[in-house]
Design a protein around this motif. Structure first.
Motif, PDB file in Angstrom:
ATOM      1  N   PRO A  66       0.820  -1.222   0.000  1.00 27.03           N
ATOM      2  CA  PRO A  66       0.000   0.000   0.000  1.00 27.03           C
ATOM      3  C   PRO A  66       0.851   1.269   0.000  1.00 27.03           C
ATOM      4  N   GLY A  67       1.977   1.227   0.714  1.00 27.60           N
ATOM      5  CA  GLY A  67       2.854   2.399   0.738  1.00 27.60           C
ATOM      6  C   GLY A  67       3.427   2.692  -0.635  1.00 27.60           C
ATOM      7  N   LEU A  68       3.806   1.610  -1.325  1.00 27.95           N
ATOM      8  CA  LEU A  68       4.375   1.765  -2.667  1.00 27.95           C
ATOM      9  C   LEU A  68       3.331   2.342  -3.628  1.00 27.95           C
ATOM     10  N   ILE A  69       2.119   1.777  -3.567  1.00 25.52           N
ATOM     11  CA  ILE A  69       1.053   2.284  -4.441  1.00 25.52           C
ATOM     12  C   ILE A  69       0.798   3.757  -4.135  1.00 25.52           C
ATOM     13  N   ASN A  70       0.790   4.087  -2.833  1.00 20.71           N
ATOM     14  CA  ASN A  70       0.556   5.483  -2.463  1.00 20.71           C
ATOM     15  C   ASN A  70       1.649   6.402  -2.996  1.00 20.71           C
ATOM     16  N   THR A  71       2.887   5.906  -3.020  1.00 19.93           N
ATOM     17  CA  THR A  71       3.976   6.718  -3.586  1.00 19.93           C
ATOM     18  C   THR A  71       3.724   6.969  -5.065  1.00 19.93           C
ATOM     19  N   PHE A  72       3.371   5.906  -5.787  1.00 21.00           N
ATOM     20  CA  PHE A  72       3.056   6.071  -7.212  1.00 21.00           C
ATOM     21  C   PHE A  72       1.919   7.069  -7.404  1.00 21.00           C
ATOM     22  N   ILE A  73       0.896   6.927  -6.570  1.00 18.59           N
ATOM     23  CA  ILE A  73      -0.265   7.816  -6.696  1.00 18.59           C
ATOM     24  C   ILE A  73       0.149   9.271  -6.526  1.00 18.59           C
ATOM     25  N   LEU A  74       0.943   9.533  -5.479  1.00 14.84           N
ATOM     26  CA  LEU A  74       1.305  10.928  -5.217  1.00 14.84           C
ATOM     27  C   LEU A  74       2.223  11.480  -6.303  1.00 14.84           C
ATOM     28  N   LEU A 111      -7.840   8.386  -3.612  1.00 14.94           N
ATOM     29  CA  LEU A 111      -7.323   7.020  -3.552  1.00 14.94           C
ATOM     30  C   LEU A 111      -6.257   6.901  -2.469  1.00 14.94           C
ATOM     31  N   PHE A 112      -5.421   7.922  -2.390  1.00 16.31           N
ATOM     32  CA  PHE A 112      -4.371   7.936  -1.372  1.00 16.31           C
ATOM     33  C   PHE A 112      -4.999   7.821   0.014  1.00 16.31           C
ATOM     34  N   MET A 113      -6.038   8.619   0.237  1.00 14.44           N
ATOM     35  CA  MET A 113      -6.661   8.606   1.561  1.00 14.44           C
ATOM     36  C   MET A 113      -7.373   7.281   1.823  1.00 14.44           C
ATOM     37  N   VAL A 114      -7.949   6.675   0.791  1.00 15.77           N
ATOM     38  CA  VAL A 114      -8.612   5.380   0.971  1.00 15.77           C
ATOM     39  C   VAL A 114      -7.591   4.325   1.409  1.00 15.77           C
ATOM     40  N   LEU A 115      -6.458   4.297   0.700  1.00 17.86           N
ATOM     41  CA  LEU A 115      -5.416   3.328   1.056  1.00 17.86           C
ATOM     42  C   LEU A 115      -4.909   3.576   2.474  1.00 17.86           C
ATOM     43  N   LYS A 116      -4.747   4.854   2.788  1.00 18.19           N
ATOM     44  CA  LYS A 116      -4.312   5.230   4.137  1.00 18.19           C
ATOM     45  C   LYS A 116      -5.328   4.721   5.159  1.00 18.19           C
ATOM     46  N   ILE A 130      -9.175  16.622 -12.320  1.00 18.04           N
ATOM     47  CA  ILE A 130      -9.996  15.536 -11.778  1.00 18.04           C
ATOM     48  C   ILE A 130      -9.115  14.326 -11.454  1.00 18.04           C
ATOM     49  N   ILE A 131      -8.165  14.042 -12.335  1.00 20.43           N
ATOM     50  CA  ILE A 131      -7.257  12.911 -12.053  1.00 20.43           C
ATOM     51  C   ILE A 131      -6.488  13.169 -10.760  1.00 20.43           C
ATOM     52  N   THR A 132      -6.025  14.400 -10.603  1.00 26.56           N
ATOM     53  CA  THR A 132      -5.286  14.747  -9.380  1.00 26.56           C
ATOM     54  C   THR A 132      -6.146  14.513  -8.145  1.00 26.56           C
ATOM     55  N   LEU A 133      -7.398  14.965  -8.212  1.00 27.45           N
ATOM     56  CA  LEU A 133      -8.276  14.811  -7.052  1.00 27.45           C
ATOM     57  C   LEU A 133      -8.583  13.341  -6.787  1.00 27.45           C
ATOM     58  N   LEU A 134      -8.762  12.568  -7.873  1.00 21.88           N
ATOM     59  CA  LEU A 134      -9.000  11.135  -7.689  1.00 21.88           C
ATOM     60  C   LEU A 134      -7.796  10.491  -7.011  1.00 21.88           C
ATOM     61  N   CYS A 135      -6.597  10.914  -7.417  1.00 23.36           N
ATOM     62  CA  CYS A 135      -5.382  10.393  -6.781  1.00 23.36           C
ATOM     63  C   CYS A 135      -5.391  10.699  -5.288  1.00 23.36           C
ATOM     64  N   ALA A 136      -5.764  11.939  -4.958  1.00 19.25           N
ATOM     65  CA  ALA A 136      -5.810  12.321  -3.542  1.00 19.25           C
ATOM     66  C   ALA A 136      -6.793  11.427  -2.796  1.00 19.25           C
ATOM     67  N   THR A 146       2.204  10.603   9.624  1.00 14.73           N
ATOM     68  CA  THR A 146       1.335  10.267   8.485  1.00 14.73           C
ATOM     69  C   THR A 146      -0.029  10.931   8.630  1.00 14.73           C
ATOM     70  N   GLY A 147      -0.499  11.069   9.875  1.00 12.94           N
ATOM     71  CA  GLY A 147      -1.776  11.744  10.083  1.00 12.94           C
ATOM     72  C   GLY A 147      -1.700  13.196   9.636  1.00 12.94           C
ATOM     73  N   LEU A 148      -0.630  13.857  10.021  1.00 10.93           N
ATOM     74  CA  LEU A 148      -0.445  15.257   9.631  1.00 10.93           C
ATOM     75  C   LEU A 148      -0.297  15.362   8.115  1.00 10.93           C
ATOM     76  N   HIS A 149       0.429  14.416   7.544  1.00  7.89           N
ATOM     77  CA  HIS A 149       0.594  14.406   6.095  1.00  7.89           C
ATOM     78  C   HIS A 149      -0.764  14.185   5.411  1.00  7.89           C
ATOM     79  N   GLY A 150      -1.556  13.283   5.975  1.00  8.10           N
ATOM     80  CA  GLY A 150      -2.892  13.026   5.422  1.00  8.10           C
ATOM     81  C   GLY A 150      -3.759  14.278   5.456  1.00  8.10           C
ATOM     82  N   LEU A 151      -3.650  15.037   6.553  1.00  9.40           N
ATOM     83  CA  LEU A 151      -4.412  16.285   6.640  1.00  9.40           C
ATOM     84  C   LEU A 151      -3.962  17.253   5.548  1.00  9.40           C
ATOM     85  N   HIS A 152      -2.671  17.258   5.234  1.00  8.04           N
ATOM     86  CA  HIS A 152      -2.164  18.105   4.156  1.00  8.04           C
ATOM     87  C   HIS A 152      -2.764  17.682   2.820  1.00  8.04           C
TER      88      HIS A 152
END
Lengths: 589, 127
Positions: free
Chosen positions: A60-68, A103-108, A95-101, A529-535
């Motif tokens: 999940p971390g790797l996928i999140n890196t790709f997403i970001l 998805l990132f939060m879902v994985l988180k 829209i793609i950027t927002l979807l990435c955001a 990671t919580g603070l990063h997620g809030l960002h």
């Protein structure tokens, strides 16, 4: 009012104002995260426990890196589209950027949820057991049943729990007509919501409430649990009290009254009133006595009493008649809720309590608000029952080395190895694997002192992780990349290889989910990671605003919108930047 | 600053290339950390792996800053602000590290663990 320098550059800075602003902000963010990273280093360097290296699932971390990283590319593309005045293209990339955001939060979220439902237990001898606690339900007669959702674990999981050879049979119902544990088909019995087997179970006959300290949610929980079992909590005797302005004591509550928060609050008011009144009387009494004493003290030259006290303070007994009385605690008994008009009979109710909220004892347990339960601790069900997906002796080994003991001896003497034959067997097998590995690694040669250059790490030597537990099982289950996506999955077939472990509460030192409470690693992990997620959320909100509310500005002043998106993009890249460091530090090191 | 359409078209190719490079470096980071034959230094995680991981992360971060955040061609003020952030960030890190030299000692302060000045209940003076 027009905001100046939204498009044109200021002469002195050479920049439009928003860019100066965002860079100032980013400079402060660098300091914030820099401070947190140094906090991480500090905690890690001076950790007095084995730091959980590579403890998080990498995928999940790797996928999140790709997403970001991907979203970082799309956001500059969105900006470039605006620069070229291509609104449609801008929308698509945004829209793609927002979807990435998202998805990132879902994985988180998946990752966080796995942590918050994963149980860890540290024994008094520093053995760490990780896994998932079993669940139980309580029926309306107060009996505890193992909870088996259809399909989960299947027959094998069930068999493992009742396994005689395990030496620890977890039969719930105590030899009564409800049949074997696990069967929740009992006619006419309703069962509670499943709760986890990390609770303190106490069979109480009476409840004594501290009128000053009682806390509504605790009382409400007790009332609900009793009610679910068809029991009621009733007053044992008439209660009399007298408050300030009353001459005679009067009946506050009578025997047989049901426990209710309203009643407790009324009693508390009377008690506090009486307490304040009595305190005032005592003060007056003391003052009078002091005044008399001072009057009798010898005076110095200036006429002030010298404070060399001889003699006692004589309290005026007359005052005592003004004192009032009111109960400070109330005792209730558990009764069978009988039909109207018939006599209620004494009974007991089984309370399931969170370990953090109770100080348990064999005959009486006190809750965090001072409420006292009397009865009998259900020690058998107050144990922690879990399917272990990792058994970790690193902490034992570390403590043993500190004390100058051979780690192997220390491990052999732990409670778990001594009491759980299954784990003992696994440990022996694990050791043989590691010895084989050590032999293999000797091919890398030896150093001057004759020690092999490469040897198994402490983690390999002292920790049996979930993959290893599965591999040591008979079936050699094939695990795909995603079978342990966010950690070991207890619903998968391979979970049958996880040993069943029952830990008595008194043998444990700390039990927790994988939350900040468990250790410093998770504290700093959730913090950063919580603070990063809030960002991520904040950045997505701002970018979403540009996307959904930007059309008007695009038509009026497209360059200004482009600049806004550039500034938003700068923030977004920074969020990506933080993650680029977070991913290796938290997931891979 | 890429302002003309042609320049932006050219820059877009660069952005895509940098994005792919970042993907590549991410895979390298994971490979170095998980694949056994790429495990430099001693077996398992050690300081060599930490240094390699941080170097790769720094390269990635530099690429993001230089290309995506346009730091390869910015006005002087941005660099000043950015350097101020870095300097103060490092200062904060040093501030935390300062605790390592806390003069307050518990116990005799002779053992390795105790030199740090951290409280060790077993070595604390009994009163």
């Amino acid at each position: 009012m027009d905001i100046p320098y939204t498009v044109t550059a200021r002469k002195d800075t050479g920049l439009y104002n928003a860019k100066v602003g965002i860079w100032l902000f980013l400079a402060s963010e660098v300091m914030l995260f820099g401070g947190l990273f140094s906090g991480y280093v500090f905690l890690r360097v001076y950790a007095d426990f084995p730091w959980p290296e590579r403890a998080l699932p990498v995928v999940p971390g790797l996928i999140n890196t790709f997403i970001l990283i991907g979203s970082s590319v799309t956001i500059v593309f969105a900006w470039a589209a605006l620069k070229m005045r291509k609104w449609r293209q801008f929308q698509v990339f945004m829209i793609i950027t927002l979807l990435c955001a998202g998805l990132f939060m879902v994985l988180k979220g998946i990752e966080y949820k796995a942590k918050w439902s994963h149980q860890a237990v540290r024994m008094k001898d520093f053995v760490v057991i990780e896994g998932h606690t079993h669940k139980a339900t309580i029926d309306n007669t107060g009996h505890i049943h193992h909870y088996h959702p259809e399909g989960e674990h299947g027959e094998k999981g069930h068999a493992a729990i009742g396994d005689e050879a395990n030496g620890m049979i977890l039969v719930a119902a105590e030899g009564d007509s409800h049949g074997e544990e696990g069967h929740h088909s009992d006619e006419g019995l309703t069962q509670s919501e499943p709760f986890e087997f990390n609770r303190v179970v106490f069979k109480a006959d009476s409840v004594t409430v501290d009128l000053e300290k009682f806390y509504d949610p605790v009382i409400r929980d007790l009332m609900k649990q009793a009610q679910d079992q068809g029991k009621s909590i009733v007053l044992t005797g008439d209660l009399y009290g007298r408050s300030t302005h009353e001459v005679d004591e009067k009946l506050l509550a009578s025997k047989g009254d049901l426990l209710s928060l309203g009643m407790l609050k009324k009693l508390r008011a009377v008690h506090l009133d009486a307490k304040a009144h009595n305190a005032a009387i005592k003060t007056k009494q003391n003052r009078k006595a002091w005044a008399q004493l001072r009057g009798s003290l010898p005076k110095d030259q200036k006429g002030a009493p010298s404070y060399k006290i001889k003699g006692d303070l004589v309290l005026d007994e007359e005052f005592n008649k003004f004192l009032v009385s009111a109960p400070s605690s109330v005792r209730f008994e558990i009764m069978d809720a009988a039909e109207e008009g018939t006599e209620k009979t004494a009974a007991s109710a089984t309370f399931v309590l969170k370990p953090r909220e109770v100080r348990e004892g064999a005959e009486s347990s006190s809750l965090r608000d001072g409420t006292l339960l009397e009865g009998e601790l259900d020690a058998k069900h107050s144990q922690i029952e879990m399917a272990a997906d990792a058994i970790d002796f690193r902490f034992v080994a570390q403590r043993a080395v500190e004390k100058g003991i051979d780690p192997e001896v220390a491990i052999q003497n732990t409670w778990l190895i001594k009491n759980n034959p299954e784990v003992k067997e696994l440990w022996a097998e694990h050791k043989s694997h590691i010895d084989k590995l050590a032999k293999e690694l000797e091919k890398h040669g030896f150093d001057k002192n004759g020690k092999p250059k490469q040897f198994p790490t402490d983690t390999e030597r002292y920790r049996m992780g979930w993959q290893e537990l599965v591999n040591m099982g008979e079936g050699k289950e094939v695990m795909g990349v995603f079978s342990g996506f966010a950690g070991p999955n207890h619903k998968k077939d391979y979970a049958k290889h996880f040993p069943e472990i029952v830990v008595p509460r008194e043998e444990t030192n700390l039990e927790s989910k994988f939350t900040p409470r468990w250790n410093n690693y998770y504290a700093i992990y959730f913090l950063i990671t919580g603070l990063h997620g809030l960002h991520v959320i904040g950045g997505a909100l701002v970018l979403g605003h540009f996307l959904f509310c930007g059309k008007k500005m695009y038509l009026n002043n497209p360059e200004r919108l482009a600049n806004r998106v550039e500034v938003g993009g700068l923030f977004w890249h920074f969020v990506d930047l933080v993650w680029i460091f977070l991913f290796p530090i938290l997931y891979l090191m | 600053m890429a302002d003309s359409v042609a320049e932006i078209q050219k820059a877009k190719k660069l952005y895509l290339f940098i994005g792919l490079t970042l993907f590549f470096f991410t895979v390298v980071t994971v490979a170095v950390a998980t694949v056994e034959i790429l495990d430099f230094g001693g077996r398992g995680f050690d300081h060599v792996d930490a240094v390699i991981g941080l170097i790769i992360a720094s390269i990635k971060a530099s690429l993001v800053m230089l290309i995506f955040m346009h730091l390869n061609h910015e006005k002087k003020l941005v660099y000043q602000l950015f350097i101020m952030g870095i300097v103060l960030g490092v200062f904060l890190m040093v501030l935390t590290a300062w605790a390592f030299s806390d003069p307050i000692r518990y116990g005799k302060g002779t053992t390795e663990a105790n030199k740090s000045g951290f409280y060790d209940p077993e070595k604390a003076p009994q009163d």
